[in-house]
Design a protein around this motif. Structure first.
Motif, short mmCIF file in Angstrom:
data_model
loop_
_atom_site.label_atom_id
_atom_site.label_comp_id
_atom_site.label_asym_id
_atom_site.label_seq_id
_atom_site.Cartn_x
_atom_site.Cartn_y
_atom_site.Cartn_z
N GLN A 295 0.99 -1.11 0.11
CA GLN A 295 -0.03 -0.04 0.06
C GLN A 295 0.83 1.28 0.01
N THR A 296 0.80 2.05 -1.18
CA THR A 296 1.50 3.30 -0.97
C THR A 296 0.76 4.35 -0.79
N VAL A 297 1.64 5.51 -0.24
CA VAL A 297 0.98 6.63 0.10
C VAL A 297 0.56 7.60 -1.07
N LYS A 298 1.04 7.25 -2.15
CA LYS A 298 0.45 7.93 -3.59
C LYS A 298 -0.96 7.65 -3.66
N ARG A 299 -1.23 6.38 -3.48
CA ARG A 299 -2.72 6.01 -3.93
C ARG A 299 -3.74 6.75 -2.90
N ILE A 300 -3.37 7.23 -1.81
CA ILE A 300 -4.03 7.97 -0.81
C ILE A 300 -4.21 9.47 -1.16
N CYS A 301 -2.92 10.07 -1.27
CA CYS A 301 -2.95 11.62 -1.58
C CYS A 301 -2.50 12.08 -2.88
N GLY A 302 -2.25 11.03 -3.76
CA GLY A 302 -1.90 11.54 -5.08
C GLY A 302 -0.28 12.01 -5.38
N PHE A 303 0.13 11.90 -4.37
CA PHE A 303 1.78 12.53 -4.39
C PHE A 303 2.64 11.45 -3.82
N GLU A 304 3.93 11.48 -4.28
CA GLU A 304 4.96 10.61 -3.55
C GLU A 304 5.59 11.63 -2.70
N ILE A 305 5.74 11.01 -1.28
CA ILE A 305 6.32 11.84 -0.31
C ILE A 305 7.73 11.19 -0.03
N ILE A 306 8.75 12.40 -0.25
CA ILE A 306 10.18 12.04 -0.21
C ILE A 306 10.79 12.62 1.11
N LEU A 307 11.32 11.66 1.80
CA LEU A 307 11.98 12.02 3.23
C LEU A 307 13.51 12.23 3.11
N GLY A 308 13.87 13.39 3.41
CA GLY A 308 15.42 13.35 3.80
C GLY A 308 16.22 13.56 2.44
N GLU A 309 15.70 13.90 1.23
CA GLU A 309 16.32 13.58 -0.14
C GLU A 309 16.91 15.37 -0.38
N SER A 310 17.56 15.53 -1.35
CA SER A 310 18.09 16.88 -1.74
C SER A 310 16.84 17.57 -2.27
N ILE A 311 16.81 18.92 -2.05
CA ILE A 311 15.80 19.67 -2.45
C ILE A 311 16.35 20.59 -3.56
N SER A 312 17.36 20.34 -4.26
CA SER A 312 17.74 21.12 -5.35
C SER A 312 16.88 21.27 -6.70
N LYS A 313 16.36 20.15 -6.93
CA LYS A 313 15.14 20.33 -7.90
C LYS A 313 13.91 21.10 -7.55
N PRO A 314 13.25 20.81 -6.80
CA PRO A 314 11.95 21.69 -6.24
C PRO A 314 12.55 22.96 -6.02
N LEU A 315 13.76 23.23 -5.55
CA LEU A 315 14.05 24.72 -5.17
C LEU A 315 13.99 25.66 -6.46
N LYS A 316 14.30 24.95 -7.81
CA LYS A 316 14.31 25.66 -8.98
C LYS A 316 13.05 26.03 -9.32
N LEU A 317 11.76 25.55 -8.86
CA LEU A 317 10.47 25.97 -9.24
C LEU A 317 9.94 27.29 -8.58
N TYR A 318 10.69 27.48 -7.43
CA TYR A 318 10.21 28.73 -6.57
C TYR A 318 11.33 30.09 -6.88
N THR A 319 10.60 31.23 -6.67
CA THR A 319 11.41 32.39 -6.60
C THR A 319 11.88 32.69 -5.45
N VAL A 320 12.65 33.64 -5.27
CA VAL A 320 13.33 33.85 -3.97
C VAL A 320 12.17 34.35 -3.15
#
Length: 467
Positions: A295-320
């Motif tokens: 049973q994966t959490v993505k089936r519940i909320c529609g998102f994959e939850i990633i713990l403790g990994e690098s945030i370099s990729k999502p940071l590129k989507l945000y402005t300062v």
């Protein structure tokens, strides 16, 4: 007149000794011995040899059931292993006048070398995952071990490829050794409720030795009795089926009271849709032990939850400016959530020194944020069906909260900053209820087996530099 002062008992199964007052003296009164008492003392002696000190109070409730099934599977494995050894010896030329000791020795050296390399590679590749999915890897190890033995049983038919076959099965068995040993350590830690890990591990070794002795003596008879190929294969296949069944029952009998990714997904689904938390025994019985069926959490909320990994990729989507706002939202927390809407991922980053409760709180927050993001973008999820929304449940509360705000129906976007502050207050209220329900139902928040990476952030020390 004789007055009872106190009683004493060794463990919970030994005789109760009374200490009474006789005048001004203390007199020790022991129960009288009889035939049945002698038999009981004899069985107690073997219990002390094979079971942990203080059993059953010193072990988890699932100890006896697990060890019973584990003993049966070990017996099946030992007997099958004897037939496998005979097949391997035939395959390398034992009894063949054309075979030489040198060729057999070289085959054995290459076999052992392949196994050593396999152990190193697998420990590096999957070592960190063995704790997160202990049951899966335990059962996987047994399936792989049976597969390796089946291949070796066919070795006499492919003597010209004996070296290659033995190298492959040696690698397979090396994986079995690493996965089985590591998961056994996790199970021992789970069973040791009185910090008696070493004692439980030692007694498990004694139990295994006794089983191996019984299996070896039984193998002597069976190897001589089953001489024709058909009856031998029927016996072996029966033993392998029994081995897998007893392993399955052993793994299913385990009741872990802390969370891994699958157990927390099962608990969260029930909590969000019903408002209650299922017991550890119920959740563990529903936990899948085969890879790909969990049973994966993505089936519940529609998102994959990633713990403790690098945030370099999502940071590129945000402005300062957006990042400053996000950081201010989580300035009172020990974690930071960044939503990657395009990839349907939520990155959870922790400050240094997080504990198990912080990890569970962050995961809970991320799941609720994923559900809220889906509602904001008018994305349907099975978890908030019409039937579920008619009851006062956490999922209905979240749905009602998000309906108070304007939804976005064009491109998939993150929840606006001004929505997050009141939403986080709602999350804290629901998390407090969640923790209360966990405590009442016997869950442990003192440890966890969730998959958490090693990346950590520090956004509070540098806050002044961003302003």
């Amino acid at each position: 007149m004789v007055d009872l002062i106190l009683t004493e008992q060794y463990g919970s199964t030994q005789d109760i000794i009374s200490f009474t007052q006789h005048g001004n003296e203390i007199v020790e009164v022991k129960p009288q011995k009889n035939f049945f008492k002698c038999i009981f003392s004899f069985t107690t002696f073997f219990r002390e040899i094979l079971l942990p000190y203080g059993y059953p109070q010193s072990v988890s409730d699932d100890y006896l059931e697990y060890q019973t099934w584990d003993t049966l599977q070990a017996l099946c494995s030992t007997i099958t292993g004897s037939f496998t050894m005979r097949a391997v010896l035939r395959g390398v030329g034992v009894g063949d006048s054309k075979a030489t000791a040198l060729s057999a020795a070289l085959t054995w050296i290459m076999k052992e070398g392949a196994g050593m390399i396999g152990r190193i590679v697998f420990a590096w590749w999957k070592g960190s995952e063995l704790d997160h999915n202990c049951k899966k890897w335990r059962f996987f190890a047994d399936i792989l071990n049976d597969a390796a033995m089946l291949i070796e049983l066919c070795l006499p038919q492919f003597q010209q490829y004996s070296t290659e076959v033995l190298c492959v099965t040696s690698v397979m068995k090396s994986i079995v050794g690493i996965a089985g040993g590591a998961t056994r350590a996790s199970i021992t830690y789970h069973q040791a409720i009185k910090d008696n890990v070493a004692d439980i591990s030692a007694k498990d070794g004694s139990q295994e030795t006794v089983v191996n002795l019984i299996g070896s003596f039984a193998s002597i008879f069976l190897l001589n009795y089953f001489t024709d190929s058909t009856s031998e294969w029927l016996l072996i296949l029966s033993l392998i089926i029994l081995h897998l069944y007893t392993n399955y029952m052993a793994v299913k009998s385990l009741v872990f009271k802390n969370f891994n990714n699958q157990r927390i997904a099962i608990v969260l689904k029930t909590f969000l849709t019903v408002g209650t938390v299922p017991s550890p025994s119920k959740v563990n019985s529903n936990e899948a032990i085969l890879h790909g069926f969990d049973q994966t959490v993505k089936r519940i909320c529609g998102f994959e939850i990633i713990l403790g990994e690098s945030i370099s990729k999502p940071l590129k989507l945000y402005t300062v400016a957006e990042l400053k706002q996000i950081l201010s939202v989580y300035e009172q927390e020990k974690y930071l959530l960044l939503v990657h809407s395009e990839k349907r991922k939520i990155y959870v980053s922790f400050e240094h020194g997080e504990n198990a409760r912080d990890v569970i709180a962050a995961y809970f927050h991320a799941v609720l944020l994923a559900i809220a993001t889906s509602i904001y973008n008018s994305t349907s999820l099975d978890i908030y069906s019409k039937r579920q929304l008619h009851h006062t449940t956490p999922i209905a509360i979240i749905h009602t909260f998000m309906n108070a705000y304007e939804k976005y129906i064009d491109d998939y976007r993150n929840i606006p900053f001004n929505y997050l502050i009141p939403f986080n207050k709602l999350v804290k209220q629901e998390f407090n209820m969640f923790v209360t329900a966990l405590t009442v139902n016997g869950w442990s928040m003192g440890s966890h087996s969730m998959k958490v990476g090693e990346h950590r952030i520090d956004f509070k020390t540098h806050k002044a530099k961003l302003t």
